[in-house]
Design an enzyme around this catalytic site. Structure first.
Site, short mmCIF file in Angstrom:
data_model
loop_
_atom_site.label_atom_id
_atom_site.label_comp_id
_atom_site.label_asym_id
_atom_site.label_seq_id
_atom_site.Cartn_x
_atom_site.Cartn_y
_atom_site.Cartn_z
N CYS A 91 -2.69 -5.93 5.54
CA CYS A 91 -3.91 -5.12 5.59
C CYS A 91 -4.69 -5.55 6.83
O CYS A 91 -4.31 -6.49 7.53
CB CYS A 91 -4.75 -5.34 4.34
SG CYS A 91 -3.98 -4.79 2.81
N GLY A 136 -3.50 -10.03 2.46
CA GLY A 136 -2.56 -11.03 2.00
C GLY A 136 -2.11 -10.77 0.58
O GLY A 136 -2.22 -9.66 0.05
N GLY A 175 13.21 -15.69 6.72
CA GLY A 175 13.47 -17.13 6.76
C GLY A 175 12.82 -17.84 7.92
O GLY A 175 13.14 -19.00 8.19
N VAL A 231 19.77 -6.51 12.29
CA VAL A 231 19.81 -5.72 13.52
C VAL A 231 20.97 -6.18 14.38
O VAL A 231 21.29 -7.37 14.45
CB VAL A 231 18.47 -5.83 14.29
CG1 VAL A 231 18.23 -7.26 14.77
CG2 VAL A 231 18.41 -4.86 15.44
N ILE A 255 0.05 -3.05 -2.16
CA ILE A 255 1.20 -3.82 -2.62
C ILE A 255 1.16 -4.01 -4.13
O ILE A 255 2.13 -3.77 -4.83
CB ILE A 255 1.26 -5.21 -1.93
CG1 ILE A 255 1.32 -5.05 -0.40
CG2 ILE A 255 2.44 -6.02 -2.44
CD1 ILE A 255 2.56 -4.34 0.10
N ILE A 256 -0.01 -4.45 -4.63
CA ILE A 256 -0.19 -4.65 -6.07
C ILE A 256 -1.34 -3.76 -6.54
O ILE A 256 -2.42 -3.77 -5.93
CB ILE A 256 -0.50 -6.13 -6.38
CG1 ILE A 256 0.70 -7.01 -6.02
CG2 ILE A 256 -0.87 -6.32 -7.84
CD1 ILE A 256 0.46 -8.49 -6.18
N ARG A 270 -6.09 -0.65 4.14
CA ARG A 270 -5.30 -1.12 3.00
C ARG A 270 -3.84 -0.71 3.08
O ARG A 270 -3.53 0.47 3.28
CB ARG A 270 -5.89 -0.60 1.70
CG ARG A 270 -5.18 -1.15 0.45
CD ARG A 270 -5.70 -0.52 -0.82
NE ARG A 270 -5.03 -1.09 -2.00
CZ ARG A 270 -5.04 -0.55 -3.21
NH1 ARG A 270 -5.70 0.58 -3.42
NH2 ARG A 270 -4.40 -1.13 -4.21
#
Length: 423
Positions: free
Chosen positions: A2, A71, A359, A280, A47-48, A44
């Site tokens: 966001c 976040g 990662g 990729v 996500i949740i 915004r």
């Protein structure tokens, strides 16, 4: 991700300009809030709790507090349960609302309870005091401008630059960049614009800024039980991946040929039967096998874990055409040649998944690069008294045991000089 924006004066046109500049960070919704002294804005990416109840800026039930948040709080359900036991009620299922009331309940002590990645600002509309915080490792960006009691903050420098402020080059930061190939926190490439350092919070009231560190690394553990350490690490990794797979939008994993993203993919596939992976590769050239080694290994890894794999092919022209756009989105120069590749991979991935695990940082955290091993070896060698180190037999044996090029580095003192000897 966001976008959060704000400043300590009222100017709707400036806030609109900031929100427009960071709109790509949150295309699902946007909003603003104005108090007597503050302007707050938000873009915004849902996500949740995808409903309008998750809209930001979010105001507490009594109207006293307002939050803008970028976040995700991975332990928000546990915090919500604890807050409900304390008498708090919730109207949404969002982690934003939990974070808001957790701050109301525990103030800055809430930071020690958070498991997540975040940059947020909470305004007390009665005292006109603003509280800002950034996660422990600085995963989420938070920049601010501070000069003559004027305070402006944003997720991106380019939004701050929409204000009529002077953008002067910070020569000290430029010096760091030429030495380190990035600009360390809290500096940026511009005078009077700073990064809020990781694991810090800031309080701004009446134009006065105060910064505090809220977390630092604990003393190294003296555990020697290898079996216990391996099991504990396995448990922590699994718990971390499990928490980060929680979302109301599709989730995936960036998969390269590295051990770090392979481990994350393996854990994710163990937890969920429907995991998308993304990698990729590059169009065929004379050296295509060399440059596509990671891509081929990622394909084999995805097949092994049974993920739904998405592979994107890029050309040299793709990189060339998008280089300037990459620099624009970086905000600051970072000497990393894969930035354009990452940008294009993310754009392809966004068509399938909104939340993606990666990662990055695994090699740094676990000493995965050879330079870490050799640096330790040099430290041990330099514990030998200098007169013995000069002994030809000792030096030649040391050089023979390890790579010959290391011989040149064995007497390099720790610090910047040794750091650059590995470039």
């Amino acid at each position: 991700m966001c976008g959060i924006n704000g400043f300590n004066f009222t100017a709707p046109e400036h806030l609109r300009a900031m929100n427009q500049k960071t709109k790509h960070r949150g295309p699902d919704d946007g909003g603003d809030f104005f108090s007597r002294q503050w302007s707050l804005g938000h873009n915004r990416l849902s996500i949740i709790d995808l409903s309008p109840l998750g809209h930001q800026p979010m105001v507490s039930a009594d109207g006293r507090y307002v939050i803008v948040f970028n976040g995700e709080i991975y332990n928000y359900l546990e915090l919500r349960t604890e807050l409900e036991q304390c008498g708090y009620t919730f109207k949404s299922q969002s982690d934003t609302e939990v974070l808001l009331y957790a701050f109301i309940a525990w103030r800055e002590k809430v930071l020690a309870r958070l498991n997540g990645i975040f940059a947020f600002a909470i305004l007390n509309t009665v005292t006109e005091e603003l509280f800002l915080a950034r996660d422990r490792f600085g995963v989420k960006p938070l920049y601010y401008y501070y000069q003559d009691k004027k305070f402006i903050f944003s997720s991106e420098v380019k939004a701050i630059a929409t204000h009529p402020i002077t953008l002067a080059l910070n020569n000290n930061a430029l010096n760091f960049y030429f030495r380190l190939l990035y600009v360390p926190s809290p500096l940026t490439m511009w005078e009077n614009i700073f990064k809020l350092p990781p694991a810090h919070y800031a309080v701004v009231k009446d134009g006065v800024l105060r910064l505090e560190r809220y977390w630092s690394f604990a003393e190294p553990s003296l555990l020697t039980d290898k079996v216990y350490i391996e099991q504990e690490l396995r448990n922590l990794l699994k718990d971390s991946v499990r928490r980060q797979l929680v979302a109301d939008r599709p989730v995936g994993v960036f998969l390269s040929g590295g051990v770090d993203s392979t481990i994350i993919t393996g854990i994710a596939a163990e937890i969920s039967p429907h995991i998308n992976t993304f990698s990729v590769g590059f169009e065929a050239t004379e050296e295509s096998e060399k440059y596509n080694r990671d891509c081929i290994l990622a394909r084999q890894t995805a097949n092994y874990f049974g993920t739904t794999h998405h592979e994107y092919r890029l050309s040299a022209q793709d990189i060339q055409k998008n280089l300037e756009r990459t620099i624009y989105h970086m905000d600051e120069p970072i000497s990393n040649h894969v930035q354009t590749v990452n940008l294009l991979l993310a754009e392809h991935t966004a068509k399938v998944a909104t939340v993606v695990l990666g990662g990055d940082g695994g090699d740094e955290l676990f000493g995965g690069y050879e330079r870490y091993y050799y640096n330790l070896l040099i430290d041990r060698f330099q514990k030998i008294p200098r007169f013995l180190r000069k002994n030809a037999l000792v030096s030649s044996l040391f050089a023979l045991v390890r790579r010959g090029e290391l011989y040149k580095k064995i007497n390099t003192p720790p610090g910047v000089e040794r750091y650059f000897s590995f470039f």
